[in-house]
Write an enzyme that holds these catalytic residues in place. Structure first.
Site, PDB file in Angstrom:
ATOM      1  N   ARG A  69       0.855  -1.179   0.000  1.00  0.00           N
ATOM      2  CA  ARG A  69       0.000   0.000   0.000  1.00  0.00           C
ATOM      3  C   ARG A  69       0.896   1.235   0.000  1.00  0.00           C
ATOM      4  NH1 ARG A  69      -3.728  -2.546  -1.446  1.00  0.00           N
ATOM      5  NH2 ARG A  69      -5.838  -2.688  -0.583  1.00  0.00           N
ATOM      6  N   GLU A  78      -3.670   8.211  -5.221  1.00  0.00           N
ATOM      7  CA  GLU A  78      -3.938   7.493  -6.469  1.00  0.00           C
ATOM      8  C   GLU A  78      -5.184   8.073  -7.132  1.00  0.00           C
ATOM      9  OE1 GLU A  78      -4.156   3.300  -5.664  1.00  0.00           O
ATOM     10  OE2 GLU A  78      -2.094   3.215  -4.884  1.00  0.00           O
ATOM     11  N   HIS A 102      -1.558   0.521  -9.787  1.00  0.00           N
ATOM     12  CA  HIS A 102      -2.208  -0.322  -8.782  1.00  0.00           C
ATOM     13  C   HIS A 102      -2.939  -1.495  -9.459  1.00  0.00           C
ATOM     14  CE1 HIS A 102      -4.124  -0.319  -4.500  1.00  0.00           C
ATOM     15  NE2 HIS A 102      -3.841  -1.539  -4.924  1.00  0.00           N
TER      16      HIS A 102
END
Length: 312
Positions: free
Chosen positions: A230, A259, A278
């Protein structure tokens, strides 16, 4: 721990479309005899007893069961779910191979300079690596920080490429697939020698900012940092400083503090930095893997059994 009764209506929230078409998951669960499964948006949440989702919505606190298509649960209000009696399950256990292959791809790119060739092609530039730039993976070491599903998946795949794999976890107890294990208290020493340092830990209060300026200073100058955990486990400003100063050789990053990664981030322009959006766990079978967990838990509801992957 017991779960709720079999839901009459299970919603597949539109947010999963970021990863796969929600209709695919609905079709995969269409054989559930006692549960109506349908795609729902925010307005349809209150018509459901349970939901499968990527993102959190406040309306979820009124449901009986929420299933996350990811392993990470840091986006959900765990204490509130506990207070309201909302069961939360996640998709841990399904991402090991896909994330392991992604990490192997990063390592191979750095070793064989593949990312450089991709950039050169865009500019029609015929540049070969310097004689001492490229290397092979056998004989290198990767320290995987976090030995859960993701970490074990990384160890399995990169280990098959001849990489010696060490690990860091809360205790120094041995873990299959890792040649050596260090406790988190010994993190700086554990990451001081390997060519690659790979973050696979969940984001918790204990791991937030785990990779800070001190951690990057402990790494070798020719080492590469990989984050498939993360964004919050890394002090991103400290990472940028380390890259700009040449304190480490490069980084492969799939997750970030913000993000999507802002266009103004210096990470876009730094050499030997690979940025992916991601998606390290993405695979065409993602929805099938999620369906297997959800279907099993629907059956456990009917059988009054404990939920698989229950975290609240």
């Amino acid at each position: 721990m017991q779960g709720p009764s079999t839901p009459d209506r299970l919603g597949v929230h539109e947010s999963v479309r970021t990863v796969f078409p929600p209709e695919r998951l609905v079709d995969a669960l269409s054989d559930s005899p006692e549960t109506d499964v349908a795609v729902v948006d925010d307005d349809g949440i209150t018509d459901c007893d349970a939901v499968v989702t990527l993102e959190h919505r406040d309306a979820f606190v009124g449901l009986e069961w929420v299933h996350s298509i990811q392993a990470g649960i840091d986006r959900f209000p765990l204490e509130t779910f506990e207070e309201r009696g909302v069961v939360l399950t996640n998709s841990t256990g399904i991402h090991g191979r896909s994330v392991g292959e992604t990490v192997a791809g990063y390592l191979l790119a750095f070793a064989r300079r593949l990312h450089d060739h991709v950039e050169n092609r865009r500019e029609r530039r015929w540049d070969r690596p310097e004689w001492d730039e490229a290397f092979t993976l056998p004989g290198t070491t990767a320290c995987v920080v976090g030995t859960g599903t993701l970490g074990r998946g990384v160890a399995d795949v990169v280990g098959s490429l001849g990489v010696r794999v060490t690990g860091v976890r809360r205790s120094a107890d041995p873990v299959p697939g890792f040649e050596e294990i260090s406790a988190t208290d010994d993190l700086l020493e554990a990451i001081s020698g390997p060519k690659f340092v790979v973050a696979t830990v969940p984001l918790t209060p204990a791991t937030e900012g785990l990779f800070d300026a001190e951690a990057f200073a402990a790494m070798r100058e020719d080492a590469y940092f990989v984050n498939v955990a993360r964004g919050g486990v890394v002090d991103q400003a400290a990472l940028v400083d380390a890259l700009e100063a040449g304190d480490i050789a490069g980084a492969a990053l799939d997750v970030f503090e913000t993000e999507p990664l802002p266009e103004t981030s210096p990470l876009w322009d730094l050499e030997d930095v690979i940025v992916t959006p991601h998606c390290a766990a993405y695979t065409r079978d993602y929805y099938r893997d999620v369906a297997d967990i959800v279907r099993e838990n629907l059956e456990r509801c009917a059988g009054d059994g404990d939920f698989r992957n229950r975290v609240v």
